[in-house]
Every structure is written in C-alpha cells, then in structure tokens.
Design an enzyme around this catalytic site. Structure first.
Site, PDB file in Angstrom:
ATOM      1  N   GLU A 197       0.833  -1.209   0.000  1.00 19.48           N
ATOM      2  CA  GLU A 197       0.000   0.000   0.000  1.00 19.48           C
ATOM      3  C   GLU A 197       0.863   1.253   0.000  1.00 19.48           C
ATOM      4  O   GLU A 197       0.523   2.264  -0.614  1.00 19.48           O
ATOM      5  CB  GLU A 197      -0.921   0.022   1.224  1.00 19.48           C
ATOM      6  CG  GLU A 197      -1.867  -1.155   1.369  1.00 19.48           C
ATOM      7  CD  GLU A 197      -2.925  -1.222   0.285  1.00 19.48           C
ATOM      8  OE1 GLU A 197      -2.855  -0.452  -0.677  1.00 19.48           O
ATOM      9  OE2 GLU A 197      -3.828  -2.075   0.393  1.00 19.48           O
ATOM     10  N   TRP A 251      -8.354  10.638  -6.491  1.00 23.23           N
ATOM     11  CA  TRP A 251      -9.602  11.144  -7.087  1.00 23.23           C
ATOM     12  C   TRP A 251      -9.526  11.167  -8.617  1.00 23.23           C
ATOM     13  O   TRP A 251     -10.486  10.783  -9.295  1.00 23.23           O
ATOM     14  CB  TRP A 251      -9.952  12.533  -6.530  1.00 23.23           C
ATOM     15  CG  TRP A 251     -10.747  12.445  -5.265  1.00 23.23           C
ATOM     16  CD1 TRP A 251     -10.271  12.506  -3.988  1.00 23.23           C
ATOM     17  CD2 TRP A 251     -12.176  12.246  -5.143  1.00 23.23           C
ATOM     18  NE1 TRP A 251     -11.302  12.357  -3.084  1.00 23.23           N
ATOM     19  CE2 TRP A 251     -12.472  12.200  -3.753  1.00 23.23           C
ATOM     20  CE3 TRP A 251     -13.211  12.099  -6.051  1.00 23.23           C
ATOM     21  CZ2 TRP A 251     -13.774  12.011  -3.276  1.00 23.23           C
ATOM     22  CZ3 TRP A 251     -14.513  11.916  -5.572  1.00 23.23           C
ATOM     23  CH2 TRP A 251     -14.785  11.871  -4.199  1.00 23.23           C
ATOM     24  N   TRP A 290       1.677   2.496  -3.310  1.00 21.75           N
ATOM     25  CA  TRP A 290       0.651   3.348  -3.935  1.00 21.75           C
ATOM     26  C   TRP A 290       0.877   4.810  -3.565  1.00 21.75           C
ATOM     27  O   TRP A 290       0.750   5.711  -4.380  1.00 21.75           O
ATOM     28  CB  TRP A 290      -0.753   2.930  -3.480  1.00 21.75           C
ATOM     29  CG  TRP A 290      -1.303   1.838  -4.325  1.00 21.75           C
ATOM     30  CD1 TRP A 290      -1.351   0.523  -4.015  1.00 21.75           C
ATOM     31  CD2 TRP A 290      -1.867   1.960  -5.630  1.00 21.75           C
ATOM     32  NE1 TRP A 290      -1.913  -0.182  -5.047  1.00 21.75           N
ATOM     33  CE2 TRP A 290      -2.232   0.673  -6.042  1.00 21.75           C
ATOM     34  CE3 TRP A 290      -2.088   3.034  -6.488  1.00 21.75           C
ATOM     35  CZ2 TRP A 290      -2.816   0.438  -7.289  1.00 21.75           C
ATOM     36  CZ3 TRP A 290      -2.670   2.803  -7.728  1.00 21.75           C
ATOM     37  CH2 TRP A 290      -3.034   1.517  -8.105  1.00 21.75           C
ATOM     38  N   ASN A 346      -9.773   2.926   3.147  1.00 19.65           N
ATOM     39  CA  ASN A 346      -9.474   3.047   1.713  1.00 19.65           C
ATOM     40  C   ASN A 346     -10.633   2.525   0.863  1.00 19.65           C
ATOM     41  O   ASN A 346     -11.009   3.124  -0.128  1.00 19.65           O
ATOM     42  CB  ASN A 346      -8.184   2.283   1.396  1.00 19.65           C
ATOM     43  CG  ASN A 346      -7.768   2.480  -0.047  1.00 19.65           C
ATOM     44  OD1 ASN A 346      -7.600   3.610  -0.495  1.00 19.65           O
ATOM     45  ND2 ASN A 346      -7.644   1.397  -0.784  1.00 19.65           N
ATOM     46  N   TRP A 348     -19.464  17.145 -16.489  1.00 22.97           N
ATOM     47  CA  TRP A 348     -19.723  16.905 -15.073  1.00 22.97           C
ATOM     48  C   TRP A 348     -20.813  17.853 -14.606  1.00 22.97           C
ATOM     49  O   TRP A 348     -20.932  18.969 -15.124  1.00 22.97           O
ATOM     50  CB  TRP A 348     -18.454  17.178 -14.246  1.00 22.97           C
ATOM     51  CG  TRP A 348     -17.274  16.318 -14.592  1.00 22.97           C
ATOM     52  CD1 TRP A 348     -16.251  16.649 -15.442  1.00 22.97           C
ATOM     53  CD2 TRP A 348     -16.983  15.002 -14.124  1.00 22.97           C
ATOM     54  NE1 TRP A 348     -15.345  15.621 -15.505  1.00 22.97           N
ATOM     55  CE2 TRP A 348     -15.770  14.606 -14.706  1.00 22.97           C
ATOM     56  CE3 TRP A 348     -17.635  14.123 -13.252  1.00 22.97           C
ATOM     57  CZ2 TRP A 348     -15.187  13.354 -14.461  1.00 22.97           C
ATOM     58  CZ3 TRP A 348     -17.049  12.884 -13.005  1.00 22.97           C
ATOM     59  CH2 TRP A 348     -15.842  12.505 -13.604  1.00 22.97           C
ATOM     60  N   TRP A 407     -15.706  15.705  -9.903  1.00 24.39           N
ATOM     61  CA  TRP A 407     -14.914  14.977  -8.902  1.00 24.39           C
ATOM     62  C   TRP A 407     -14.148  15.919  -7.972  1.00 24.39           C
ATOM     63  O   TRP A 407     -13.832  15.568  -6.839  1.00 24.39           O
ATOM     64  CB  TRP A 407     -13.948  13.996  -9.588  1.00 24.39           C
ATOM     65  CG  TRP A 407     -12.913  14.670 -10.449  1.00 24.39           C
ATOM     66  CD1 TRP A 407     -13.002  14.946 -11.784  1.00 24.39           C
ATOM     67  CD2 TRP A 407     -11.634  15.175 -10.029  1.00 24.39           C
ATOM     68  NE1 TRP A 407     -11.865  15.589 -12.217  1.00 24.39           N
ATOM     69  CE2 TRP A 407     -11.005  15.738 -11.167  1.00 24.39           C
ATOM     70  CE3 TRP A 407     -10.950  15.199  -8.822  1.00 24.39           C
ATOM     71  CZ2 TRP A 407      -9.738  16.319 -11.122  1.00 24.39           C
ATOM     72  CZ3 TRP A 407      -9.689  15.781  -8.767  1.00 24.39           C
ATOM     73  CH2 TRP A 407      -9.091  16.339  -9.910  1.00 24.39           C
TER      74      TRP A 407
END
Ligand SMILES: Cc1cc2nc3c(=O)[nH]c(=O)nc-3n(C[C@H](O)[C@H](O)[C@H](O)COP(=O)(O)OP(=O)(O)OC[C@H]3O[C@@H](n4cnc5c(N)ncnc54)[C@H](O)[C@@H]3O)c2cc1C
Length: 243
Positions: A43, A150, A46, A109, A74, A127
């Site tokens: 992790e 995101w 990441w 997460n 959007w 977003w």
C-alpha cells in the site's frame, strides 16, 4: 468501528504517522514478516506512486480533465452534492462512510473508493467537489494521495481503465454482510434484520439518484472492480493487485 478489508484484518491508520516503508522493513527484520507486512508495504507503494505522479504531472492533478486533459461533462448540482457530503443519499453504505468521515476525519481506503465511485459515476458530480470535501475533513490529507486517487477514480488520471465503478450492493454484501458498520453510523438501521440494513427499502431515506446498474442485490455481479479483482486473483496467484 471497522468493516471487512480485503487486504488485511485490522485498521492501522498508518497514513497519519508513517513517512516511509523503512519502519515496516525494520519491523520485518526484527519481529516478523507475513502477509500483513507485505500488504502494508504494498500500500505504501501506492502512496509513492501518487507522489511521483504529482511530480510528473504537476498542477494538472487539480484540473477537471486531470493529467489526461479529458473533456468529460460533469454536473455541479449543489443539492445532490450536499446529500453526498452530509450522508443523506439514501444508500446506507455511502451515508455511513460519509458520517464516519465528517465525525472522525477518517475513512477506510475501501470506503474512499466506494464514495468516490458513487459521486462521479452514479451522481455524475464534478470529482473536484468530492476531492475538496476530503481535503477539508481528512486528518491524513495529502495532496498527492488525495488528488491522485480522485483523478484515478474519476477516470481522468493516467490509468487506462476508465470505468472504475464500484457496485454498492455488491460491496455491501461482501464487506458488511451483517450491516454492523452501517448500523453503527446510522443507528436508525439497527432495529432492522441484519440482511436488510444495507437494503432497507422504505425504512430509510429515499435514494437521491438511481444506481447505474440498479440497487438490486441480485445485480451484485455487475461490479467491474470486484469482477476484475476476482479474475486476476483466480488466473494469477501472485500477490500485488489490490483494487
Ligand atoms: C479517493 C481517495 C482519497 C484518498 N486521500 C488520501 C489522502 O488525502 N491522504 C492519504 O494519506 N491517503 C489517501 N488515500 C489513500 C488511502 O485511502 C489512505 O492512505 C488509507 O485509507 C489510510 O489508512 P491506513 O493507514 O489504515 O491504510 P493501509 O491500507 O493500512 O495502507 C498503509 C499505508 O499505505 C498508503 N496507502 C494505502 N492506500 C493508498 C492509496 N490508495 N493511495 C496512496 N497511498 C495509499 C498510506 O500511506 C497508508 O497509510 C485516498 C484514497 C482514495 C480512494
């Protein structure tokens, strides 16, 4: 209050305190090395990935079209956004996670991925509004991880898989099958039978938007995120795929 996590058994909230994988490596050397320590290091990769991505793509991680400069349409519907922000969407799993976020400054997460998918895929909301709310609330807020995740979830990051959809019924059934997580954050659901807590029908707020694939737990197989993970884990037993 923790719900089932696919990568490990316990929440550790490392994002608040750890600067590098060095401590985990030291722990492995001095104490033990097992699946859990593997996944923690995994992790952390990441996190590093999003840091390097931010260096490479600069301010574009804050732009609507993201690093890929995609021109998607959007909505900025304030009422819909507020229902998400305040945990009043009518979907217990979304609402419980959003209540946890605003109450504690933390969300798992998996929760982050699910509420992100719901905002961008089911609601079609810009977003960046979601990312800004996370920025306001998260105690572990970090620009690279937040905006990187995101853009990734909204399909405007540099990831080729565009439709990163999480099916709420499937996620609820897999990770909160007895509804204990949602009942903790939404006590009004506690009196319902366990299997109904994530699917309360008329006993809860009316859903503010329909789900892309319906809110029927018979449609739970329509979850590309889980289906893909399953395919990979069946065909390839090598560790390393987390989403
Ligand atoms: C939409 C979204 C927004 C996010 N915003 C942030 C943020 O602002 N700050 C932040 O630190 N993390 C962010 N994350 C990543 C991740 O959700 C948190 O790091 C993690 O939930 C922290 O809990 P933990 O320490 O128990 O994590 P664990 O699952 O135990 O992971 C250990 C560590 O690995 C790193 N890590 C794990 N997953 C990710 C990931 N997807 N991206 C980057 N690093 C990761 C973190 O440093 C974390 O502490 C976000 C994820 C999503 C999907």
């Amino acid at each position: 209050m923790q719900w089932k996590n696919n990568s490990k058994d316990a929440k550790i909230c490392l994002s608040l305190s750890l600067d590098s994988g060095g401590k985990v490596k030291r722990y492995e050397k001095e104490r033990l090395s097992n699946d859990s320590t593997y996944w923690v290091l995994f992790e952390l990769i990441w996190r590093d990935y999003f840091r390097f991505l931010s260096i490479k793509y600069g301010n574009s991680i804050f732009h609507l079209g993201g690093p890929r400069k995609l021109k998607l349409s959007w909505s900025q519907d304030q009422l819909l956004f507020e229902s998400w922000r305040d945990g009043r969407t009518g979907y217990p799993l979304i609402d419980a996670n959003m209540k946890e976020l605003s109450t504690t400054g933390f969300m798992s997460n998996r929760g982050r991925q699910i509420v992100c998918s719901f905002l961008v895929r089911d609601m079609g909301i810009d977003w960046r509004m979601g990312a800004e709310w996370f920025e306001t609330c998260l105690l572990d807020y970090d620009p690279c991880s937040n905006y990187g995740n995101w853009t990734y979830g909204a399909g405007v990051g540099n990831d080729p898989r565009e439709d990163r959809y999480f099916s709420i019924p499937k996620q609820a059934q897999t990770y909160d099958s007895e509804g204990s997580y949602v009942a903790y954050w939404l006590p009004e659901l506690e009196a319902l039978p366990k299997e109904k807590r994530n699917f309360p029908g008329h006993s809860y707020i009316k859903p503010v938007v329909p789900l892309k694939y319906g809110n029927n737990n018979k449609n739970i197989h329509k979850d590309p995120a889980l289906a893909e993970r399953r395919t990979r884990s069946q065909g390839n037993k090598i560790k390393g795929y987390r989403r």
